[in-house]
Every structure is written in structure tokens, then in C-alpha cells.
Design an enzyme around this catalytic site. Structure first.
Site, PDB file in Angstrom:
ATOM      1  N   THR A   6       4.059  54.492  34.230  1.00 56.90           N
ATOM      2  CA  THR A   6       3.215  53.894  33.185  1.00 56.90           C
ATOM      3  C   THR A   6       3.117  52.375  33.364  1.00 56.90           C
ATOM      4  O   THR A   6       2.020  51.816  33.467  1.00 56.90           O
ATOM      5  CB  THR A   6       3.810  54.211  31.788  1.00 56.90           C
ATOM      6  OG1 THR A   6       3.958  55.619  31.668  1.00 56.90           O
ATOM      7  CG2 THR A   6       2.933  53.692  30.668  1.00 56.90           C
ATOM      8  N   ARG A  45       9.206  57.739  43.423  1.00 55.35           N
ATOM      9  CA  ARG A  45      10.023  58.878  43.889  1.00 55.35           C
ATOM     10  C   ARG A  45       9.181  59.870  44.683  1.00 55.35           C
ATOM     11  O   ARG A  45       9.556  60.302  45.759  1.00 55.35           O
ATOM     12  CB  ARG A  45      10.588  59.600  42.660  1.00 55.35           C
ATOM     13  CG  ARG A  45      12.063  59.469  42.499  1.00 55.35           C
ATOM     14  CD  ARG A  45      12.515  60.172  41.264  1.00 55.35           C
ATOM     15  NE  ARG A  45      11.587  60.010  40.156  1.00 55.35           N
ATOM     16  CZ  ARG A  45      11.948  59.889  38.895  1.00 55.35           C
ATOM     17  NH1 ARG A  45      13.225  59.900  38.579  1.00 55.35           N
ATOM     18  NH2 ARG A  45      11.055  59.751  37.932  1.00 55.35           N
ATOM     19  N   ARG A  55       2.399  62.169  44.255  1.00 61.03           N
ATOM     20  CA  ARG A  55       1.899  62.163  42.877  1.00 61.03           C
ATOM     21  C   ARG A  55       0.711  61.208  42.748  1.00 61.03           C
ATOM     22  O   ARG A  55       0.766  60.081  43.276  1.00 61.03           O
ATOM     23  CB  ARG A  55       3.043  61.714  41.959  1.00 61.03           C
ATOM     24  CG  ARG A  55       2.663  61.684  40.501  1.00 61.03           C
ATOM     25  CD  ARG A  55       3.858  61.351  39.641  1.00 61.03           C
ATOM     26  NE  ARG A  55       4.807  62.468  39.614  1.00 61.03           N
ATOM     27  CZ  ARG A  55       5.942  62.461  38.934  1.00 61.03           C
ATOM     28  NH1 ARG A  55       6.288  61.382  38.249  1.00 61.03           N
ATOM     29  NH2 ARG A  55       6.746  63.495  38.937  1.00 61.03           N
ATOM     30  N   LYS A 112      15.133  47.297  29.591  1.00 62.35           N
ATOM     31  CA  LYS A 112      16.068  46.797  28.557  1.00 62.35           C
ATOM     32  C   LYS A 112      17.436  47.456  28.637  1.00 62.35           C
ATOM     33  O   LYS A 112      18.449  46.837  28.324  1.00 62.35           O
ATOM     34  CB  LYS A 112      15.479  46.968  27.162  1.00 62.35           C
ATOM     35  CG  LYS A 112      14.981  48.345  26.806  1.00 62.35           C
ATOM     36  CD  LYS A 112      13.546  48.505  27.182  1.00 62.35           C
ATOM     37  CE  LYS A 112      13.105  49.944  27.144  1.00 62.35           C
ATOM     38  NZ  LYS A 112      11.716  50.120  26.810  1.00 62.35           N
ATOM     39  N   LYS A 119      17.310  46.615  22.908  1.00 66.05           N
ATOM     40  CA  LYS A 119      16.425  45.457  22.683  1.00 66.05           C
ATOM     41  C   LYS A 119      17.062  44.474  21.710  1.00 66.05           C
ATOM     42  O   LYS A 119      16.980  43.249  21.883  1.00 66.05           O
ATOM     43  CB  LYS A 119      15.080  45.943  22.154  1.00 66.05           C
ATOM     44  CG  LYS A 119      14.303  46.782  23.167  1.00 66.05           C
ATOM     45  CD  LYS A 119      13.186  47.545  22.499  1.00 66.05           C
ATOM     46  CE  LYS A 119      12.319  48.304  23.499  1.00 66.05           C
ATOM     47  NZ  LYS A 119      11.439  49.268  22.862  1.00 66.05           N
TER      48      LYS A 119
HETATM   49  P1  NDP Z   1       7.879  55.942  34.193  1.00 68.60           P
HETATM   50  O1  NDP Z   1       8.836  57.084  34.129  1.00 68.60           O
HETATM   51  O2  NDP Z   1       6.480  56.168  33.803  1.00 68.60           O
HETATM   52  O3  NDP Z   1       7.889  55.316  35.652  1.00 68.60           O
HETATM   53  C1  NDP Z   1       9.055  55.151  36.413  1.00 68.60           C
HETATM   54  C2  NDP Z   1       8.654  54.953  37.856  1.00 68.60           C
HETATM   55  O4  NDP Z   1       9.802  54.702  38.645  1.00 68.60           O
HETATM   56  C3  NDP Z   1       7.962  56.170  38.478  1.00 68.60           C
HETATM   57  O5  NDP Z   1       6.892  55.766  39.272  1.00 68.60           O
HETATM   58  C4  NDP Z   1       9.052  56.801  39.335  1.00 68.60           C
HETATM   59  O6  NDP Z   1       8.527  57.474  40.477  1.00 68.60           O
HETATM   60  C5  NDP Z   1       9.816  55.571  39.755  1.00 68.60           C
HETATM   61  N1  NDP Z   1      11.219  55.873  40.060  1.00 68.60           N
HETATM   62  C6  NDP Z   1      12.178  56.290  39.212  1.00 68.60           C
HETATM   63  N2  NDP Z   1      13.339  56.430  39.841  1.00 68.60           N
HETATM   64  C7  NDP Z   1      13.103  56.109  41.140  1.00 68.60           C
HETATM   65  C8  NDP Z   1      13.900  56.082  42.318  1.00 68.60           C
HETATM   66  N3  NDP Z   1      15.197  56.407  42.278  1.00 68.60           N
HETATM   67  N4  NDP Z   1      13.333  55.710  43.462  1.00 68.60           N
HETATM   68  C9  NDP Z   1      12.026  55.360  43.533  1.00 68.60           C
HETATM   69  N5  NDP Z   1      11.219  55.362  42.451  1.00 68.60           N
HETATM   70  C10 NDP Z   1      11.759  55.737  41.276  1.00 68.60           C
HETATM   71  O7  NDP Z   1       8.528  54.789  33.297  1.00 68.60           O
HETATM   72  P2  NDP Z   1       7.799  53.629  32.529  1.00 68.60           P
HETATM   73  O8  NDP Z   1       6.780  53.002  33.382  1.00 68.60           O
HETATM   74  O9  NDP Z   1       7.415  54.109  31.191  1.00 68.60           O
HETATM   75  O10 NDP Z   1       9.018  52.607  32.280  1.00 68.60           O
HETATM   76  C11 NDP Z   1       9.464  51.757  33.301  1.00 68.60           C
HETATM   77  C12 NDP Z   1      10.415  50.731  32.683  1.00 68.60           C
HETATM   78  O11 NDP Z   1       9.706  49.981  31.720  1.00 68.60           O
HETATM   79  C13 NDP Z   1      11.596  51.337  31.930  1.00 68.60           C
HETATM   80  O12 NDP Z   1      12.710  50.498  32.074  1.00 68.60           O
HETATM   81  C14 NDP Z   1      11.122  51.344  30.488  1.00 68.60           C
HETATM   82  O13 NDP Z   1      12.197  51.321  29.568  1.00 68.60           O
HETATM   83  C15 NDP Z   1      10.352  50.052  30.459  1.00 68.60           C
HETATM   84  N6  NDP Z   1       9.338  49.933  29.443  1.00 68.60           N
HETATM   85  C16 NDP Z   1       8.428  50.934  29.249  1.00 68.60           C
HETATM   86  C17 NDP Z   1       7.423  50.804  28.331  1.00 68.60           C
HETATM   87  C18 NDP Z   1       6.398  51.862  28.114  1.00 68.60           C
HETATM   88  O14 NDP Z   1       5.546  51.693  27.228  1.00 68.60           O
HETATM   89  N7  NDP Z   1       6.396  52.926  28.859  1.00 68.60           N
HETATM   90  C19 NDP Z   1       7.317  49.584  27.514  1.00 68.60           C
HETATM   91  C20 NDP Z   1       8.323  48.582  27.800  1.00 68.60           C
HETATM   92  C21 NDP Z   1       9.289  48.764  28.721  1.00 68.60           C
HETATM   93  P3  NDP Z   1       7.610  58.799  40.313  1.00 68.60           P
HETATM   94  O15 NDP Z   1       6.365  58.349  39.590  1.00 68.60           O
HETATM   95  O16 NDP Z   1       7.320  59.240  41.676  1.00 68.60           O
HETATM   96  O17 NDP Z   1       8.413  59.754  39.487  1.00 68.60           O
HETATM   97  N1  HSE Z   2      10.162  53.755  24.637  1.00 67.86           N
HETATM   98  C1  HSE Z   2       9.905  52.412  24.230  1.00 67.86           C
HETATM   99  C2  HSE Z   2       9.286  52.390  22.854  1.00 67.86           C
HETATM  100  C3  HSE Z   2       8.987  51.745  25.229  1.00 67.86           C
HETATM  101  O1  HSE Z   2       8.832  53.448  22.407  1.00 67.86           O
HETATM  102  O2  HSE Z   2       9.287  51.349  22.214  1.00 67.86           O
HETATM  103  C4  HSE Z   2       8.799  50.283  24.957  1.00 67.86           C
HETATM  104  O3  HSE Z   2       9.959  49.560  25.194  1.00 67.86           O
END
Ligand code: NDP
Ligand code: HSE
Length: 440
Positions: free
Chosen positions: A13, A45, A49, A105, A205
Site C-alpha cells: 500500500t 516478497r 504479484r 512505527k 505511535k
Molecule cells: P503492505 O503489507 O501493503 O506492504 C508491505 C510490503 O513489504 C509488500 O510489498 C511486501 O511484499 C513487502 N515485504 C514484506 N516483507 C518482506 C520481506 N521479508 N522481503 C521483501 N519484501 C517484503 O504494508 P503497508 O504498505 O500497509 O505498510 C507498510 C509500512 O507502513 C508498515 O510499517 C505500516 O505500519 C506502515 N504504515 C502503513 C499505513 C497504511 O495506511 N497502510 C499508514 C502508515 C504507516 P509483497 O507485496 O510481495 O507481499
Molecule cells: N493501521 C494503521 C491505522 C495504519 O489504521 O492507523 C496507519 O498507521
């Protein structure tokens, strides 16, 4: 000038959102940063995808260590999430002399002290604006915009998923589980959504906010954490009838004997602005001694809002690439040798008001017994509401709002009330904060 080359760990995301925003606003961003910013290497990963961003011109790998070891990459953007391997990869990137931007976080709250110490030693930056409250620039605000203040307290709706669930339960009468699924589909929830609903994500957070607000080390293990999974539609409804909204709040306050650090569902008077922050929106109220109460509002989760914060950090890092490491804004706002050892208070020592819901057998003297128990412990009652028994039930719900009292005294009162034969089951307790200027 040569473009600054970026490596991204994670294309989910936030990772895809970041690539999209960097591409869409490339001109504006390079005018601000003074250099072109180019994503050259990214890890995920599953390379098969489909991605929500274009990966043209980006070298893809399923081995994130290749990105952190790539000599071409000047800034590593960690958007994988979780404690490990994120922590090890970030430490390796720092060791390799790379600056780091992260939205993680969990990693910062649990391992930030170690990560910042390593970065300080190496003279690189670790920026983490997106780690708190998604798109709201709250880290920069507290660290820089409010640097002239003694911060007294802060209170925030800092988990978008929980706020979305509570809002939908109230507005649509929706079921907890169904709304959680929607939040997951919308990309708001953590990979493990219990982090959201049990308050752990908000506690991560809050730990970060408290460190930069009060100049204390990150102490996630001392935060009191309670989520929203026990909140029923009934409580949401009764709170409304009494003029309150239930929100999952992160609260950090400089109390006379230490720092309060707590996440829990909280009743807030509905006339407060923050009580009207709905859906995935987040808001943080910060009270500084000079500025007074201030509030910051915006999307707390989602691809583009979070990317907004990630890209702002990338721009900040690029602007300061050439600055003397000793003259940069400190990671945790205060100079690393100036952190304070103010203790974090255990929840027993925290004073707050309460909403209590009890199920009482409908017979004379029941309320008198309950109010006597509260009175004997010096707990003043603010309001009492007795509802009609619900169909098929032989007990009536009684709602009591109390004035402020130490949590340990409330625990004693609840134990005594639950021991009364005229009370059925457990007492539901939700803390209540008025969030007025002087915290009264
Ligand atoms: P997602 O699960 O959507 O994305 C994680 C990504 O990391 C995926 O592309 C995944 O690959 C990749 N990944 C995970 N583990 C590995 C690994 N061991 N090796 C290589 N690639 C890896 O998470 P988000 O984007 O939602 O969140 C990312 C970070 O941002 C987190 O720390 C979250 O807490 C933070 N965050 C998220 C928010 C949100 O609104 N979603 C808002 C604020 C912070 P693959 O796609 O192939 O599975
Ligand atoms: N899972 C978190 C939330 C993403 O819902 O606020 C943003 O940090």
C-alpha cells in the site's frame, strides 16, 4: 546535479503510493529538493504479484538486503513493516552509510533507541514522519514547530482502522467484524489487524509522540494498552445519549510524578472538535504552555496520504544531504545527551473520570449500595442513567459517569460492585476525558 537514488523496501500500500506520488509530482518535488529523486531499486516478497504502481526503470528483487547493500542507493525507504527483518535491514543500511526513511512505527517504537544511536554514530538521518498519524505532519510539528514550548499533554486519534470501525458502528449500526474486513480491504489495517484493534499500533505511535514531546527515551513496554474489541454498540449508544463519543485515544501527559502514557477507548464530550473526527481521519491535540491547545487533522492511513509523509521525509533528507550531521534536527527532537529520565506512570497511578455500565437486578436498594461503595472510596458521581430492561432480560443497565479518581481506587470500587449479589456479571468501564485546556 546528479539525481539522488532511492531504494525502497516493500511495494505494498505505502510503497506503491510512494512510487506513484514521486512520479506524479516529480517536477514539484525536485524543485523543492533541489535534485531529481529517482527510485532505482525496490524489494518485495512476491515479484509476480501485480503492483499498484509502475515499476518501469526500477530494478526489482525479492532479496531486500540487495537494496541496502546497493552502493548506488543513497536513501533506503523501509515500507515493509514489522520488527524483523526491518530492524536488521535498517541497521545494515545505516552501517552502509545510507539515510533511512520509514513508516514503520512498530520498529521505531520498539527499536528506535538502538536505531537512532547507530544513525547518530554514523552521521546519517532516520526520518519517520509517516509512522504517526499517516499524512498529518505531526512529528515535524512537535519537533520543530512547537520547539519553543514545554509540552504539557497530547491526545490523539492515531489509529485510522479503529476510528473507522467506531464511526461505522455508530453511524450504520455496523458489526465490528464486518467493518474490520472493510478497513483491511481499504488498506488501512496492519498486516496483523490485532495490532489495530487491541491498541498496539496506537501505543507504538503514542510512544513516539511522547518521546519527541517530553524528551524521554522510547519506552513502548511501559505504555498502557487497551483496544476497542470489548466496546459494544450499546456503549456507543449510551455514550451518545449522555453527550459523549467513544474514541480510541492515545494520551500522554506530564503529571506531577511522571508521564502518563496510555491508549484506551475514551468517552469525549461530543462538543469537542476531536470527538467529531470520523472514519479513517486522525487528529492530534497538543497542548504547549506557550501556544495553548492546538489540533492537527488529516487522513491517518491509506496509500497517498501516507506517501505524502514519506515523500516529505525523502525531500528533507535530500535537502540536508550536505549539511553537517551535528547541525541537523535531532531524531527525537531533544539532543541525544539531554533526554530526561522522568518515569512513565503505571496505569494504577493515573487519574481519570469513568463511564461504568452495570447490569443490576431491578429491586430496591441496589443503586444505594452502588453509590455507597463509590462514596466510601471518595468517588463522586457526575451522572446516573437507568435504562429499561431489554427484552428477555431480568436486569437493567445502569450507566454511571464519575468524576476524576485514581485508577487503583476505581479498581477497588469495581471489585466491590461486582461482588454485590444484586449486580450481574462484570462492570464495563470506559475512561472519560474532558480534554479541556487545563486537563480538569
Ligand atoms: P503492505 O503489507 O501493503 O506492504 C508491505 C510490503 O513489504 C509488500 O510489498 C511486501 O511484499 C513487502 N515485504 C514484506 N516483507 C518482506 C520481506 N521479508 N522481503 C521483501 N519484501 C517484503 O504494508 P503497508 O504498505 O500497509 O505498510 C507498510 C509500512 O507502513 C508498515 O510499517 C505500516 O505500519 C506502515 N504504515 C502503513 C499505513 C497504511 O495506511 N497502510 C499508514 C502508515 C504507516 P509483497 O507485496 O510481495 O507481499
Ligand atoms: N493501521 C494503521 C491505522 C495504519 O489504521 O492507523 C496507519 O498507521
Amino acid at each position: 546535479m546528479e539525481p539522488v537514488k532511492i531504494g525502497i523496501l516493500g511495494l505494498g500500500t505505502v510503497g506503491s503510493g510512494t512510487v506513484n506520488v514521486l512520479a506524479r509530482n516529480a517536477d514539484e518535488i525536485s524543485r523543492r529538493a533541489g535534485r531529481e529523486i529517482r527510485v532505482v531499486h525496490a524489494a518485495a516478497r512476491d515479484l509476480k504479484r501485480p503492483r499498484a504502481c509502475s515499476t518501469e526503470g526500477i530494478r526489482l528483487t525479492d532479496k531486500p538486503e540487495e537494496v541496502v547493500n546497493n552502493p548506488e542507493v543513497a536513501v533506503v525507504v523501509e515500507l515493509m513493516g514489522g520488527y524483523e527483518p526491518a530492524r536488521s535491514l535498517v541497521l545494515r543500511a545505516i552501517e552502509n552509510g545510507k539515510h533511512v526513511v520509514t513508516a514503520n512505527k512498530a520498529m521505531i517504537a520498539a527499536h528506535g533507541n538502538e536505531i537512532f544511536a547507530a544513525a547518530q554514530k554514523k552521521g546519517v538521518m532516520v526520518a519517520f514522519e509517516a509512522a504517526v498519524a499517516g499524512g498529518i505532519p505531526i512529528i515535524k510539528t512537535i519537533r520543530e514547530g512547537l520547539a519553543g514550548n514545554r509540552i504539557e499533554w497530547l491526545a490523539g486519534i492515531i489509529n485510522g482502522t479503529c476510528n473507522y470501525i467506531l464511526t461505522e458502528m455508530r453511524d450504520r449500526g455496523a458489526d465490528f467484524g464486518d467493518v474490520l474486513k472493510e478497513a483491511q480491504q481499504l488498506g488501512y489495517a496492519e498486516a496483523d489487524p490485532t495490532f489495530d484493534v487491541e491498541g498496539i499500533d496506537a501505543a507504538h505511535k503514542l510512544t513516539i509522540l511522547a518521546a519527541i514531546a517530553f524528551g524521554v527515551p522510547l519506552q513502548f513496554d511501559k505504555a498502557y494498552t487497551e483496544g476497542i474489541s470489548k466496546i459494544t454498540r450499546l456503549d456507543v449508544e449510551y455514550a451518545e445519549q449522555l453527550g459523549y463519543r467513544i474514541k480510541l485515544l492515545g494520551l500522554a501527559r506530564r503529571a506531577p510524578t511522571g508521564i502518563e502514557l496510555r491508549v484506551h477507548p475514551t468517552l469525549i464530550p461530543e462538543r469537542r472538535l476531536i470527538a467529531n473526527v470520523d472514519g479513517v481521519m486522525n487528529a492530534v491535540l497538543v497542548k504547549g504552555d506557550a501556544v495553548g491547545p492546538t489540533m492537527y487533522y488529516g487522513a491517518g492511513a491509506g496509500a497517498d496520504p501516507t506517501a505524502s509523509a514519506v515523500v516529505a521525509d525523502i525531500v528533507d533528507v535530500v535537502r540536508t544531504l550536505t549539511a553537517d550531521p551535528n547541525n541537523r534536527v535531532p531524531h527525537l527532537a531533544f539532543q541525544p545527551d539531554q533526554l530526561s529520565n522522568l518515569p512513565i506512570l503505571p496505569i494504577d497511578e493515573v487519574e481519570t473520570a469513568y463511564y461504568l455500565r452495570l447490569q443490576a437486578h431491578d429491586k430496591p436498594g441496589v443503586l444505594a449500595n452502588v453509590t455507597r461503595i463509590l462514596g466510601d472510596l471518595g468517588i463522586s458521581i457526575e451522572a446516573i442513567l437507568q435504562k429499561e430492561p431489554r427484552e428477555g432480560e431480568n436486569t437493567v443497565p445502569v450507566i454511571i459517569l464519575t468524576q476524576r479518581v485514581l485508577e487503583k481506587h476505581m479498581n477497588q470500587a469495581i471489585a466491590k460492585i461486582e461482588a454485590l449479589s444484586s449486580i450481574a456479571g462484570k462492570v464495563m468501564r470506559i475512561r472519560l476525558e474532558h480534554l479541556n485546556r487545563d486537563w480538569k
